[in-house]
Enzyme design. Structure first.
Site, mmCIF file in Angstrom:
data_model
loop_
_atom_site.group_PDB
_atom_site.id
_atom_site.type_symbol
_atom_site.label_atom_id
_atom_site.label_comp_id
_atom_site.label_asym_id
_atom_site.label_seq_id
_atom_site.Cartn_x
_atom_site.Cartn_y
_atom_site.Cartn_z
ATOM 1 N N ALA B 239 0.808 -1.260 -0.075
ATOM 2 C CA ALA B 239 -0.069 0.040 -0.087
ATOM 3 C C ALA B 239 0.873 1.239 0.017
ATOM 4 C CB ALA B 239 -0.898 -0.131 1.245
ATOM 5 N N HIS B 240 0.116 2.507 -0.004
ATOM 6 C CA HIS B 240 0.962 3.694 0.007
ATOM 7 C C HIS B 240 1.899 4.044 1.034
ATOM 8 C CE1 HIS B 240 -3.047 5.852 1.238
ATOM 9 N NE2 HIS B 240 -2.857 4.752 1.873
ATOM 10 N N ASN B 241 2.946 4.721 0.812
ATOM 11 C CA ASN B 241 3.989 4.865 1.819
ATOM 12 C C ASN B 241 4.364 3.677 2.720
ATOM 13 O OD1 ASN B 241 1.936 7.691 1.644
ATOM 14 N ND2 ASN B 241 3.945 8.222 2.349
#
EC number: 2.3.1.191
Lengths: 346, 346, 346
Positions: B239-241
């Site tokens: 997922a993001h980051n």
């Protein structure tokens, strides 16, 4: 297309109860019955929908006896489910057939293409590919060098098949599925990892269906094999050197680690995980989300993480729910024993 | 290609025991040994296959002493596993190399393409893309604007890389993998949701391998990072980051929720789930299908849902199996106490 | 682009505390604050980063009072989170807009294309497709016959949409997602399986976002439906005849088996599995990796495998940890009772 109830009954060798002249133009499910459609009733759990459905005609089994007044037209047949399967198939086949080779497709010079084949736009076919008759290859498919594809097989848009893989006859592979990517093999090497080249292939035997965005990795050496008649759903992971047995059915998002062999006629639920290097017998049923760490013998039904016989799983679930109560009972017993001790020591 | 056992032994600095003139033309696994192939024995669990394999030549470790009569030719080497890895690599590299830029590829005018590169059919490369030397980009790949790709990296068919992402040197990304799609970010807004734009990117450092149909989302701001030497299998969700540490290995179908940081040299099994916003230490081992809700310190081995130290998990499994028996024991204790009470009160 | 803190404060109707002339050119997260960027502080858990961040300007809520000396410039606004969402959106929209129809795209003659549309390279669009205004279709997308796509919808690279499916307005579908592949339906037939044709479709209503490499299967009859405003993450499996309710949010790798209906405004964690033919109420929260075997009523929070109310799950986890201790206690009680018995019988 539009047919009367009588025309359909004649075709299915069934008997009309109600208005034989009523017309239908599509199929629907009984819990979502649409006007001017034909639906069916095969599962007694759905019987109550019969009395309220907006569908016009309902296929029922010959021995079905309604418990209330029925306002729709019925067609009684020997086997409602198999009749609806037959009708679905007819509707599906009425769609215009895809034909010819799109001018944008890129096909290597030494791959020969039978006249009976369909090849869609932007499909790439590599060197020395062997293509059977009546194959349908939708747009944006990739077929690497030396791949073999059997008669009547359909590859939906965006399927990717790496070099050297073999796809049987009468197979169907849905969009985005990747056959023959490298198995996941690395050797530890002073804190980092060195890739183990994966020189084997994937063999998909005849009559196999594979869903969308599934991945089946090529073997390190030898072959990863999906045997005849197996059915794989979407987003499944099949690692290198795995074998999936004949007529085994696997639901979506299940993962099978490297070198594991699954037997014939198994039914595997969704999101199941199999450890690597294990052997699963024939006719094994595994419930959704189970984890299978060890070998499994034939003819068992497993469930849980780690999986146990389904009855044992059910018992454990009940017992775990009871744990707070058990804990309380134990505390009470401790107290009672303390009390008894005091009494006795007095 | 065909080699004699003696030629192979000379190349690997090994010693032939048996017929040095016997020829092999491929490699196979010892449990699936094929005639005219060379196989290897490195895991003692497979020793029994040695006496029945149909392979012609078997690589063994120098200190291996057979327990029965061996009919195949042996080659004794210092490290059979690393020798087979070397041979696999040679066979793999013998495949004809892909070269040149296919005339159907679409490449933006302001992206310059080194002569050493391979670009397959129907690949799209956007504006201002920076391409290193000796890159191989298979057919049907998408590379968005402002992407950077390092030397010697291979992108297999259908890989999609969104704008602004950075791929290092010596990476391999398998078919269907998506790098840089939007992170999953929405703000509640009166019962519906408003999209949070995702303006960051993904950075894949050097020597990373990523399997097929994996998804690595771009950061909301900043970067989602897969550090040097990490190996990710198929169908993984990052997922993001998120950050994945150096030389960390992750098996198929694992999911890592937003902003979680995984340390270096971890080994993560298949179908593991990580909650968001947590930090995992270095050299952490996590068993397949585990759920990780909280931070994890370095050098531990976890298993289960929610994950606990592996020993504790094993103990719990045993205890859960015993629960019906424990329950019975407690009922018996209750009765005994009742009996004792009666006796005492008499 | 570069803005001063004062320019941003004016735009957001905020108040500068510090140097109004300091310039920023990008956004960053406060735990990863980069020089010359603007960041934000909305979650008190991140407060400590404020005193060490390398970012130049920090958006904070108007009521925020620092506990230590702050060296960065602050901008006080009514709602820091919604302001940053607004800024992210502006940065995102500053990217050059994709326009026009690539000359390599293949579009059937009887499909008409509005002037406002973008169609990328190697995209295939079939017969009788209905396309709204301002649609963006990236390269390598496949759109089958008779598909409808509403205004302002974006299809990222490699999306595959099978025939007859309907996509609403203002939707976003990320790379590699497959809409409308066949549902997984087979009838047992003397030890093998016969395919049940899947003649229904998929309907994606307005304002739906779907992540990368997700699969949504077409209905056997009727429609698989994702209702208005639902948000689906990556690698999700939605089987045939499923319905996902309005404004329901589903995290990555969750799977929903056939004919299950999920209500409105639910929040579903990652890697959750739903059995087939069940109904989930509205505003249901389900924790990551849960298994949902049965119907669920509205307004509950479930967790576990099989899922139970979240509190009950937490209690079970604690109790399972205590099992070895409980077991020991029971053994001790047995001994004590034996001792008591002896005493009494003396």
């Amino acid at each position: 297309m539009e047919f009367t109830a009588q025309q359909i009954a004649d075709f299915l060798q069934g008997e009309v109860i109600g208005d034989g002249q009523i017309k239908v133009n599509n199929l629907s499910k009984i819990d979502d019955g649409q006007p001017e459609t034909l639906t069916f009733l095969a599962n007694p759990k759905y019987n109550h929908y019969l009395y309220t459905t907006r569908a016009s005609v309902v296929l029922v089994n010959r021995d079905f006896i309604p418990e209330e007044k029925v306002s729709v037209t019925l067609i009684k047949v020997d086997d409602a489910y198999s009749c609806i399967a037959q009708l679905l198939n007819m509707v599906n086949q009425a769609r215009p057939e895809k034909k010819g080779i799109d001018s944008t497709a890129v096909i290597a010079a030494n791959t020969s293409v039978p006249q009976s084949i369909y090849i869609g736009a932007f499909t790439f076919i590599g060197e020395n590919v062997k293509l059977g008759e009546n194959i349908k290859i939708y747009p944006q498919v990739y077929i690497g060098d030396n791949v073999t594809i059997g008669d009547n097989t359909t590859l939906y848009p965006g399927v990717k098949i790496y070099h050297d893989c073999v796809i049987g006859k009468d197979c169907m592979i849905h969009a985005g599925t990747v056959i023959g990517a490298d198995g996941f093999g690395f050797a530890p090497n002073n804190g980092s990892y060195q890739k183990i080249a994966q020189i084997g292939n994937v063999i998909i035997e005849d009559h196999v269906e594979i869903g969308a965005n599934t991945t089946i990795d090529r073997a390190t050496m030898g072959s990863t094999i999906v045997h005849e008649g197996a059915k794989l759903d979407n987003l499944i992971q099949v690692a290198h050197n795995v074998e999936v047995g004949s007529n085994t059915v696997i639901a979506a998002q299940t993962g099978i680690a490297g070198s594991t062999k699954i037997g014939n006629n198994c039914m595997i639920g969704g999101q199941v995980g199999f450890a690597g290097h294990i052997t699963i017998g024939d006719r094994v049923n595994i419930g959704a989300q189970s984890g299978i760490p060890n070998h499994v013998k034939s003819d068992v039904t497993l469930l849980g993480y780690p999986a146990v016989p389904a009855r044992e799983f059910a018992r454990s679930v009940v017992m775990i729910k009871k744990l707070p109560e058990l804990n309380k009972t134990i505390r009470e017993l401790q107290e009672e024993i303390e009390n008894l001790k005091k009494k006795i020591d007095k």
